[in-house]
Write a protein that holds these residues in place. Structure first.
Motif, PDB file in Angstrom:
ATOM      1  N   LEU A  78      46.357  88.781  75.786  1.00  0.00           N
ATOM      2  CA  LEU A  78      45.410  89.859  75.521  1.00  0.00           C
ATOM      3  C   LEU A  78      43.962  89.397  75.480  1.00  0.00           C
ATOM      4  CD1 LEU A  78      47.445  91.745  72.783  1.00  0.00           C
ATOM      5  CD2 LEU A  78      46.724  92.706  74.971  1.00  0.00           C
ATOM      6  N   GLY A  79      43.723  88.083  75.432  1.00  0.00           N
ATOM      7  CA  GLY A  79      42.371  87.583  75.242  1.00  0.00           C
ATOM      8  C   GLY A  79      41.505  87.677  76.483  1.00  0.00           C
ATOM      9  N   GLY A  80      40.218  87.926  76.274  1.00  0.00           N
ATOM     10  CA  GLY A  80      39.253  87.833  77.361  1.00  0.00           C
ATOM     11  C   GLY A  80      38.977  89.090  78.124  1.00  0.00           C
ATOM     12  N   GLY A  81      39.662  90.176  77.831  1.00  0.00           N
ATOM     13  CA  GLY A  81      39.410  91.447  78.505  1.00  0.00           C
ATOM     14  C   GLY A  81      39.194  92.554  77.502  1.00  0.00           C
ATOM     15  N   GLU A  95      46.319  93.367  64.416  1.00  0.00           N
ATOM     16  CA  GLU A  95      47.004  92.424  63.529  1.00  0.00           C
ATOM     17  C   GLU A  95      47.034  91.030  64.137  1.00  0.00           C
ATOM     18  OE1 GLU A  95      51.454  92.553  62.797  1.00  0.00           O
ATOM     19  OE2 GLU A  95      50.684  93.391  60.926  1.00  0.00           O
ATOM     20  N   VAL A  96      47.397  90.944  65.435  1.00  0.00           N
ATOM     21  CA  VAL A  96      47.413  89.621  66.057  1.00  0.00           C
ATOM     22  C   VAL A  96      46.001  89.135  66.341  1.00  0.00           C
ATOM     23  CG1 VAL A  96      49.710  89.915  67.044  1.00  0.00           C
ATOM     24  CG2 VAL A  96      47.709  90.509  68.408  1.00  0.00           C
ATOM     25  N   ALA A  97      45.059  90.071  66.505  1.00  0.00           N
ATOM     26  CA  ALA A  97      43.671  89.660  66.709  1.00  0.00           C
ATOM     27  C   ALA A  97      43.126  88.949  65.487  1.00  0.00           C
ATOM     28  CB  ALA A  97      42.805  90.868  67.037  1.00  0.00           C
ATOM     29  N   SER A  98      43.572  89.395  64.303  1.00  0.00           N
ATOM     30  CA  SER A  98      43.085  88.794  63.058  1.00  0.00           C
ATOM     31  C   SER A  98      43.896  87.568  62.663  1.00  0.00           C
ATOM     32  CB  SER A  98      43.111  89.827  61.928  1.00  0.00           C
ATOM     33  OG  SER A  98      44.445  90.241  61.657  1.00  0.00           O
ATOM     34  N   GLY A  99      44.940  87.236  63.470  1.00  0.00           N
ATOM     35  CA  GLY A  99      45.719  86.035  63.193  1.00  0.00           C
ATOM     36  C   GLY A  99      46.757  86.203  62.118  1.00  0.00           C
ATOM     37  N   ALA A 100      47.227  87.430  61.902  1.00  0.00           N
ATOM     38  CA  ALA A 100      48.251  87.658  60.891  1.00  0.00           C
ATOM     39  C   ALA A 100      49.287  88.612  61.448  1.00  0.00           C
ATOM     40  CB  ALA A 100      47.640  88.243  59.614  1.00  0.00           C
ATOM     41  N   GLY A 133      43.170  81.776  75.900  1.00  0.00           N
ATOM     42  CA  GLY A 133      42.908  81.885  74.478  1.00  0.00           C
ATOM     43  C   GLY A 133      43.404  83.198  73.896  1.00  0.00           C
ATOM     44  N   GLY A 134      43.263  83.345  72.585  1.00  0.00           N
ATOM     45  CA  GLY A 134      43.736  84.534  71.901  1.00  0.00           C
ATOM     46  C   GLY A 134      42.663  85.593  71.829  1.00  0.00           C
ATOM     47  N   ILE A 135      43.085  86.800  71.460  1.00  0.00           N
ATOM     48  CA  ILE A 135      42.129  87.895  71.370  1.00  0.00           C
ATOM     49  C   ILE A 135      41.340  87.790  70.069  1.00  0.00           C
ATOM     50  CG2 ILE A 135      43.659  89.372  72.716  1.00  0.00           C
ATOM     51  CD1 ILE A 135      44.273  90.894  70.183  1.00  0.00           C
ATOM     52  N   ARG A 136      40.257  88.551  70.007  1.00  0.00           N
ATOM     53  CA  ARG A 136      39.393  88.553  68.839  1.00  0.00           C
ATOM     54  C   ARG A 136      39.483  89.905  68.147  1.00  0.00           C
ATOM     55  NH1 ARG A 136      36.867  86.754  73.188  1.00  0.00           N
ATOM     56  NH2 ARG A 136      35.878  88.775  73.493  1.00  0.00           N
ATOM     57  N   ALA A 137      39.116  89.929  66.863  1.00  0.00           N
ATOM     58  CA  ALA A 137      39.107  91.190  66.139  1.00  0.00           C
ATOM     59  C   ALA A 137      38.161  92.167  66.820  1.00  0.00           C
ATOM     60  CB  ALA A 137      38.670  90.958  64.686  1.00  0.00           C
ATOM     61  N   GLY A 138      38.594  93.421  66.934  1.00  0.00           N
ATOM     62  CA  GLY A 138      37.757  94.435  67.550  1.00  0.00           C
ATOM     63  C   GLY A 138      37.939  94.574  69.036  1.00  0.00           C
ATOM     64  N   ASP A 139      38.915  93.840  69.631  1.00  0.00           N
ATOM     65  CA  ASP A 139      39.102  93.918  71.069  1.00  0.00           C
ATOM     66  C   ASP A 139      39.801  95.200  71.524  1.00  0.00           C
ATOM     67  OD1 ASP A 139      39.470  90.455  72.172  1.00  0.00           O
ATOM     68  OD2 ASP A 139      37.738  91.731  71.909  1.00  0.00           O
TER      69      ASP A 139
END
Length: 296
Positions: A188-191, A215-220, A271-277
């Protein structure tokens, strides 16, 4: 379960219009206009569930549009996925402008369909939202917007049939029901994530899908027992790469899609997604009342 010959017949032979029943056409010009003739608009259910992203819809869920969606979903009129996908692509464009990467190229729009219950997919012989999402991604790419379908959402527990439930009951029914498949957070990361579905009624499904992605964006991750656990960035990577199904032929039942696996080769997708993606949500149709609530 539909036979392969039924799918082939739907795709090759003329059929009646899915909206009005006019013979020898998939969707007549008048029904295409009802579906995609107007500019997509922002829609909001009342009451609006917490966590619902901005939602755009292509058309009102009434008359010909309602008939076309039901024909595709419940009666297996698979050829309708193409015009429904065009309508969904318009709603995605209305809600989301693809950001540019460091090299100036547009980064992909990641269409994440809300999954149907497994028993519903078995009964229908296909997953309507996923099929329409694939058609929408093809339309976005055809018109110059990089787009991929990431079918990474899964049901972590069974839910009851939503029909007949009010908005509060739908929220309770779906609370914590969805999760991102192991390894899906890497894809999910990067888009720009656009949650997609064929229809929004109360918004409960889209709100739950947004919660699962955030949830996965925040690492939990919330376990079945309610405990919140950290998500490892490398978790489930092998499962993802081995889970491609017949999605690469336009349809799938389980596992991360083949399009998702191919995302590893897309520049900027590591990489992983970020919060707010979760940037927006888009649907083919929404109830007329949702269009009437204009608070932009």
């Amino acid at each position: 379960m539909r036979g392969w010959w039924q799918d082939l017949t739907d795709l090759v032979l003329p059929a009646e219009c899915g909206g009005c029943g006019r013979p020898r056409m998939v969707l007549c010009p008048e029904c295409r206009t009802a579906l995609s003739g107007a500019a997509p608009r922002r829609v909001r259910p009342v009451p609006e569930p917490p966590g619902l992203p901005v939602v755009h819809a292509a058309a009102r869920y009434a008359d010909e549009v309602r008939a076309a969606l039901l024909a595709h979903k419940e009666r297996g009129a698979l050829a309708l996925a193409a015009p429904l996908g065009v309508a969904l692509a318009g709603a995605v464009r209305a809600g989301l402008q693809a950001p540019s990467g460091p090299d100036g190229r547009a980064m992909p729009v990641l269409l994440v369909p809300v999954p149907s219950a497994r028993r519903a997919v078995r009964a229908r012989g296909h997953d309507p939202a996923r099929r329409i999402a694939l058609a929408a991604a093809a339309e976005l790419r055809r018109t110059g917007t990089p787009a991929r379908v990431l079918a990474v959402l899964r049901q972590r527990r069974a839910v009851v049939d939503q029909s007949g439930l009010n908005s509060r009951q739908r929220l309770d029914n779906l609370a914590g029901a969805l999760m991102v498949a192991p390894g899906g957070e890497r894809l999910l990361g990067g888009g720009s994530v656009a949650l997609v579905d064929d229809l929004m009624t109360t918004g409960a499904s889209l709100a739950e899908a947004a919660r699962a992605v955030r949830e996965v964006a925040s690492g939990a991750r919330t376990g079945a027992d309610g405990a919140v656990r950290p998500v490892g960035r490398g978790e489930g990577a092998n499962a993802v790469c081995g889970a491609a199904t017949r999605e690469d032929r336009g349809e799938g039942r389980t596992g991360v899609t083949a399009e998702a696996v191919r995302m590893h080769g897309v520049p900027g997708m590591a990489g992983g997604i970020r919060a707010g993606d979760v940037a927006c949500a888009a649907v083919v149709a929404a109830p007329p009342d949702a269009f009437a609530i204009n608070r932009n």
